[in-house]
Design an enzyme around this catalytic site. Structure first.
Site, PDB file in Angstrom:
ATOM      1  N   TRP A  13       0.817  -1.217   0.000  1.00  0.00           N
ATOM      2  CA  TRP A  13       0.000   0.000   0.000  1.00  0.00           C
ATOM      3  C   TRP A  13       0.849   1.264   0.000  1.00  0.00           C
ATOM      4  CZ3 TRP A  13      -4.345  -0.596  -2.107  1.00  0.00           C
ATOM      5  CH2 TRP A  13      -5.023  -1.821  -1.980  1.00  0.00           C
ATOM      6  N   ASP A  66      -1.427   6.506   6.345  1.00  0.00           N
ATOM      7  CA  ASP A  66      -2.539   5.671   5.901  1.00  0.00           C
ATOM      8  C   ASP A  66      -2.861   4.681   7.028  1.00  0.00           C
ATOM      9  OD1 ASP A  66      -4.227   3.834   4.750  1.00  0.00           O
ATOM     10  OD2 ASP A  66      -2.962   3.432   2.993  1.00  0.00           O
ATOM     11  N   LYS A  87     -12.621  -1.529   6.959  1.00  0.00           N
ATOM     12  CA  LYS A  87     -11.985  -2.521   7.817  1.00  0.00           C
ATOM     13  C   LYS A  87     -12.469  -2.335   9.262  1.00  0.00           C
ATOM     14  CE  LYS A  87      -8.536  -2.066   4.400  1.00  0.00           C
ATOM     15  NZ  LYS A  87      -8.796  -3.126   3.493  1.00  0.00           N
TER      16      LYS A  87
HETATM   17  C1  LIG Z   1      -3.612   0.097   3.987  1.00  0.00           C
HETATM   18  C2  LIG Z   1      -4.495   0.308   2.791  1.00  0.00           C
HETATM   19  N1  LIG Z   1      -4.400   1.456   2.108  1.00  0.00           N
HETATM   20  C3  LIG Z   1      -5.176   1.698   1.027  1.00  0.00           C
HETATM   21  C4  LIG Z   1      -6.092   0.766   0.590  1.00  0.00           C
HETATM   22  C5  LIG Z   1      -6.926   1.071  -0.618  1.00  0.00           C
HETATM   23  O1  LIG Z   1      -8.200   1.330  -0.205  1.00  0.00           O
HETATM   24  P1  LIG Z   1      -9.425   1.539  -1.208  1.00  0.00           P
HETATM   25  O2  LIG Z   1      -9.638   0.237  -1.906  1.00  0.00           O
HETATM   26  O3  LIG Z   1     -10.524   1.912  -0.285  1.00  0.00           O
HETATM   27  O4  LIG Z   1      -9.055   2.618  -2.164  1.00  0.00           O
HETATM   28  C6  LIG Z   1      -6.234  -0.443   1.270  1.00  0.00           C
HETATM   29  C7  LIG Z   1      -7.210  -1.452   0.823  1.00  0.00           C
HETATM   30  O5  LIG Z   1      -7.288  -2.557   1.270  1.00  0.00           O
HETATM   31  C8  LIG Z   1      -5.409  -0.681   2.399  1.00  0.00           C
HETATM   32  O6  LIG Z   1      -5.494  -1.826   3.074  1.00  0.00           O
END
Ligand SMILES: Cc1ncc(COP(=O)(O)O)c(C=O)c1O
Length: 361
Positions: free
Chosen positions: A102, A172, A196
């Site tokens: 991520w 994040d 989550k």
């Molecule tokens: C730590 C993290 N950041 C970003 C995201 C991306 O999120 P989204 O699919 O809501 O854009 C996720 C998705 O699982 C994630 O676990």
């Protein structure tokens, strides 16, 4: 109908209490004779729901008054792009510490807008640790420093907030928000997709120090401007009302259960159970993350071969343990132990793991 234990990484399990309340209120919210999802976002009913959700989230996370809390349509990936548009001048450097998938995604979203400097990268080490703070090479004059508090796929998590003095720290927290107490004032900005720990997919929360909203950023539409959303209480356009309502119910549930201190205790207990079972398996189950960086939320683990992995996924599902298949990019298995997953769920998983090993080890 029996509800299973759901280990999905997201969208993820929600508290049964929340789902039952939403079910009970689906046709008639609070005696109005209509569902909350059928009411105007500008009406007193939804405005009340929205304001309560914000007040409860502020209480749950102890958000200081000089921080705005925004409820944004869409996911965390969108926020990753908006960070650069709102807070970095065109071509300005932004520092990124990469500790997993991520963190790399976050970089991809801003490449068109900023000069990305990778201050530290865990990839050469297979994303098995958090790059130590002493080894980060932070830039002079960076717009911000970005970290991923918990890597959902690689299962590595910061334990504590790194000290950063060069620029505001942006994090994040999509997969670990509200899982333990966090000192918000150490961050310039925290963002999280809700799906989550906070509720349903389709809405993200952004917690940002208000003074940062004065930055010019880059040419962009008003709808991509955090300051505009803040000025209009996140109602610049029609917000995702249903998601906001469900998020509010989930936050209220967390407060009723005892708040983030209580969830920190539960999450420590659940993850200790699962890591304990892995470590006591004599190598039958493997988790390769350095112990100090092991995530309490997402535990990737591996069996000796793919045949056993497929059997584990099938048999665990039949036993009422849902979604234990690992992410496709790393394979193996993964147990996500978010706030709404009870201790009994972790215990049921551990019992199943021991039984599976006895039959197949
Ligand atoms: C730590 C993290 N950041 C970003 C995201 C991306 O999120 P989204 O699919 O809501 O854009 C996720 C998705 O699982 C994630 O676990």
């Amino acid at each position: 109908m029996a509800r299973v234990y759901n280990f999905s990484a997201g969208p993820a399990t929600l508290p049964e209490t929340v789902l039952r309340q939403a079910q009970a209120e689906m046709l008639d919210w609070n005696g109005v004779g209509a569902s909350i999802v059928e009411l105007s976002h500008r009406g007193a009913e939804f405005m009340g729901v929205a304001a309560q959700a914000e007040a409860d989230l502020r209480r749950l996370l102890s958000v200081p008054d000089d921080y705005a809390v925004l409820f944004m349509a869409g996911g965390a990936t969108t926020q990753q792009a908006l960070l650069a548009l709102n807070f970095a001048a065109p071509g300005q450097t932004a520092d990124y510490v990469v500790s997993g998938h991520w963190g790399k995604t976050a970089i991809r979203q801003v490449k068109p807008y900023v000069d990305v400097h990778v201050a530290a990268d865990g990839e050469p080490g297979g994303f098995r640790h958090i790059p130590p703070r002493e080894a980060w090479s932070l830039s002079e004059g960076a717009a911000y420093v970005h970290i991923t508090a918990n890597e959902t796929i690689h299962g590595v998590e910061y334990r504590g907030t790194p000290q950063v003095d060069t620029a505001p720290l942006f994090a994040d927290f999509s997969s670990s928000i509200a899982s333990e107490p966090v000192d918000v004032s150490r961050y310039g900005l925290i963002y999280a997709g809700a799906q989550k720990n906070l509720g349903p997919v389709g809405i993200s929360v952004v917690i940002v120090r208000r003074e940062l909203l004065q930055r010019a950023g880059q040419p962009r539409a008003d709808i991509f401007t955090y300051a505009s959303h803040a000025a209009r209480d996140s109602m610049l356009n029609t917000p995702p009302t249903w998601n906001w309502y469900l998020l509010g119910l989930t936050v209220k549930w967390m407060l009723d259960e005892g708040g983030v201190e209580e969830f920190a205790r539960r999450n420590a207990a659940k993850s200790a159970l699962v890591y304990g079972a892995i470590d006591a398996s004599g190598g039958f189950y493997r988790n390769e993350v350095a112990p100090a960086a092991r995530s309490r939320m997402n535990i990737p683990f591996f069996l000796p071969d793919d045949t056993l992995t497929a059997r584990f996924v099938g048999e665990s599902k039949a036993a009422g343990l849902l979604a234990l298949k690992g992410h496709k990019s790393v394979g193996g298995l993964r147990a996500s132990l978010y706030n709404a997953l009870p201790l009994e769920g972790a215990q049921a998983l551990v019992d199943f793991m021991r039984d599976f090993q006895q039959r197949n080890g």
